[in-house]
Design a protein around this motif. Structure first.
Motif, PDB file in Angstrom:
ATOM      1  N   LEU A 172       0.832  -1.203   0.000  1.00  0.00           N
ATOM      2  CA  LEU A 172       0.000   0.000   0.000  1.00  0.00           C
ATOM      3  C   LEU A 172       0.867   1.252   0.000  1.00  0.00           C
ATOM      4  O   LEU A 172       0.515   2.252  -0.629  1.00  0.00           O
ATOM      5  CB  LEU A 172      -0.935  -0.005   1.206  1.00  0.00           C
ATOM      6  CG  LEU A 172      -2.034  -1.060   1.165  1.00  0.00           C
ATOM      7  CD1 LEU A 172      -2.854  -1.028   2.451  1.00  0.00           C
ATOM      8  CD2 LEU A 172      -2.935  -0.879  -0.038  1.00  0.00           C
ATOM      9  N   ASP A 173       2.006   1.190   0.676  1.00  0.00           N
ATOM     10  CA  ASP A 173       2.922   2.331   0.678  1.00  0.00           C
ATOM     11  C   ASP A 173       3.436   2.616  -0.731  1.00  0.00           C
ATOM     12  O   ASP A 173       3.556   3.768  -1.140  1.00  0.00           O
ATOM     13  CB  ASP A 173       4.111   2.083   1.613  1.00  0.00           C
ATOM     14  CG  ASP A 173       3.719   2.135   3.080  1.00  0.00           C
ATOM     15  OD1 ASP A 173       2.689   2.750   3.405  1.00  0.00           O
ATOM     16  OD2 ASP A 173       4.453   1.554   3.898  1.00  0.00           O
ATOM     17  N   GLN A 174       3.743   1.559  -1.488  1.00  0.00           N
ATOM     18  CA  GLN A 174       4.231   1.734  -2.854  1.00  0.00           C
ATOM     19  C   GLN A 174       3.136   2.289  -3.758  1.00  0.00           C
ATOM     20  O   GLN A 174       3.388   3.156  -4.597  1.00  0.00           O
ATOM     21  CB  GLN A 174       4.776   0.418  -3.405  1.00  0.00           C
ATOM     22  CG  GLN A 174       6.065  -0.010  -2.737  1.00  0.00           C
ATOM     23  CD  GLN A 174       6.445  -1.442  -3.085  1.00  0.00           C
ATOM     24  OE1 GLN A 174       5.595  -2.297  -3.264  1.00  0.00           O
ATOM     25  NE2 GLN A 174       7.742  -1.677  -3.183  1.00  0.00           N
ATOM     26  N   VAL A 175       1.917   1.789  -3.595  1.00  0.00           N
ATOM     27  CA  VAL A 175       0.801   2.291  -4.385  1.00  0.00           C
ATOM     28  C   VAL A 175       0.586   3.768  -4.075  1.00  0.00           C
ATOM     29  O   VAL A 175       0.405   4.588  -4.981  1.00  0.00           O
ATOM     30  CB  VAL A 175      -0.488   1.473  -4.125  1.00  0.00           C
ATOM     31  CG1 VAL A 175      -1.702   2.140  -4.748  1.00  0.00           C
ATOM     32  CG2 VAL A 175      -0.330   0.053  -4.643  1.00  0.00           C
ATOM     33  N   ASP A 176       0.631   4.125  -2.806  1.00  0.00           N
ATOM     34  CA  ASP A 176       0.465   5.518  -2.413  1.00  0.00           C
ATOM     35  C   ASP A 176       1.586   6.381  -2.986  1.00  0.00           C
ATOM     36  O   ASP A 176       1.341   7.489  -3.467  1.00  0.00           O
ATOM     37  CB  ASP A 176       0.412   5.643  -0.889  1.00  0.00           C
ATOM     38  CG  ASP A 176       0.065   7.042  -0.442  1.00  0.00           C
ATOM     39  OD1 ASP A 176      -0.957   7.580  -0.906  1.00  0.00           O
ATOM     40  OD2 ASP A 176       0.835   7.613   0.359  1.00  0.00           O
ATOM     41  N   ALA A 177       2.812   5.874  -2.941  1.00  0.00           N
ATOM     42  CA  ALA A 177       3.949   6.628  -3.491  1.00  0.00           C
ATOM     43  C   ALA A 177       3.784   6.844  -4.996  1.00  0.00           C
ATOM     44  O   ALA A 177       4.068   7.935  -5.506  1.00  0.00           O
ATOM     45  CB  ALA A 177       5.260   5.894  -3.196  1.00  0.00           C
ATOM     46  N   ALA A 223       0.891   6.910  -6.694  1.00  0.00           N
ATOM     47  CA  ALA A 223      -0.210   7.854  -6.897  1.00  0.00           C
ATOM     48  C   ALA A 223       0.231   9.280  -6.575  1.00  0.00           C
ATOM     49  O   ALA A 223      -0.083  10.215  -7.313  1.00  0.00           O
ATOM     50  CB  ALA A 223      -1.409   7.458  -6.040  1.00  0.00           C
ATOM     51  N   THR A 224       0.985   9.426  -5.499  1.00  0.00           N
ATOM     52  CA  THR A 224       1.494  10.752  -5.123  1.00  0.00           C
ATOM     53  C   THR A 224       2.450  11.274  -6.179  1.00  0.00           C
ATOM     54  O   THR A 224       2.363  12.433  -6.590  1.00  0.00           O
ATOM     55  CB  THR A 224       2.188  10.690  -3.753  1.00  0.00           C
ATOM     56  OG1 THR A 224       1.228  10.268  -2.775  1.00  0.00           O
ATOM     57  CG2 THR A 224       2.758  12.039  -3.356  1.00  0.00           C
ATOM     58  N   VAL A 276      -5.508   7.239  -5.980  1.00  0.00           N
ATOM     59  CA  VAL A 276      -5.075   5.843  -5.938  1.00  0.00           C
ATOM     60  C   VAL A 276      -5.968   4.956  -6.804  1.00  0.00           C
ATOM     61  O   VAL A 276      -5.481   4.077  -7.501  1.00  0.00           O
ATOM     62  CB  VAL A 276      -5.020   5.332  -4.478  1.00  0.00           C
ATOM     63  CG1 VAL A 276      -4.817   3.831  -4.431  1.00  0.00           C
ATOM     64  CG2 VAL A 276      -3.926   6.047  -3.701  1.00  0.00           C
ATOM     65  N   TRP A 277      -7.273   5.209  -6.804  1.00  0.00           N
ATOM     66  CA  TRP A 277      -8.191   4.335  -7.544  1.00  0.00           C
ATOM     67  C   TRP A 277      -7.857   4.267  -9.019  1.00  0.00           C
ATOM     68  O   TRP A 277      -8.108   3.244  -9.662  1.00  0.00           O
ATOM     69  CB  TRP A 277      -9.651   4.727  -7.329  1.00  0.00           C
ATOM     70  CG  TRP A 277     -10.073   5.988  -8.024  1.00  0.00           C
ATOM     71  CD1 TRP A 277     -10.074   7.243  -7.493  1.00  0.00           C
ATOM     72  CD2 TRP A 277     -10.525   6.128  -9.373  1.00  0.00           C
ATOM     73  NE1 TRP A 277     -10.508   8.153  -8.419  1.00  0.00           N
ATOM     74  CE2 TRP A 277     -10.789   7.498  -9.588  1.00  0.00           C
ATOM     75  CE3 TRP A 277     -10.730   5.239 -10.425  1.00  0.00           C
ATOM     76  CZ2 TRP A 277     -11.246   7.996 -10.802  1.00  0.00           C
ATOM     77  CZ3 TRP A 277     -11.188   5.738 -11.641  1.00  0.00           C
ATOM     78  CH2 TRP A 277     -11.443   7.095 -11.814  1.00  0.00           C
TER      79      TRP A 277
END
Length: 123
Positions: A58-63, A65-66, A72-73
């Motif tokens: 989840l941290d990688q996905v957030d990174a 997206a950021t 994120v979706w």
């Protein structure tokens, strides 16, 4: 981000995520090497993401997206469920505006929206 082990996501999610990461990277005119450097991961990690062969945290996905300035979706949405990714350069520039300028821009957008919404109802 740290290098992670290969773990399989369910095929559809992994493929969608990978395709969307690749699309965002290309729209941003970045190579896999440049994206890897920006995120602090190895090029192989980006390649595995894009090919749907690496489970992301989840941290990688957030990174991701950021970095791309997208919700994120959108990283998991099929192409037919979204028109296009927002322009990351435009969003980045908008985020750097002062609060006063953000308010002015928001007001301009609302005026434009209401003018075009009412004209489309009339036509």
């Amino acid at each position: 981000m740290k290098k992670t082990r290969d773990h399989q996501l369910p095929v559809p999610a992994a493929k969608l995520l990978g395709k969307n990461i690749a699309t965002l990277r290309k729209v941003s005119s970045l190579t896999q090497q440049q994206l890897a450097a920006a995120l602090g991961v190895e090029v192989e990690t980006i390649s595995r993401f894009e090919n749907g062969r690496l489970n992301t945290s989840l941290d990688q996905v957030d990174a991701l997206a950021t970095f791309f300035n997208v919700p994120v979706w959108t990283l998991f949405a099929p192409v037919d469920q979204k028109t296009n990714f927002p322009d990351p350069i435009l969003i980045t520039k908008m985020r750097t505006l002062s609060p006063k300028h953000k308010t002015t821009l928001q007001d301009l957008i609302l005026v434009y929206y209401h003018a075009h919404r009412s004209s489309s109802k009339a036509g």
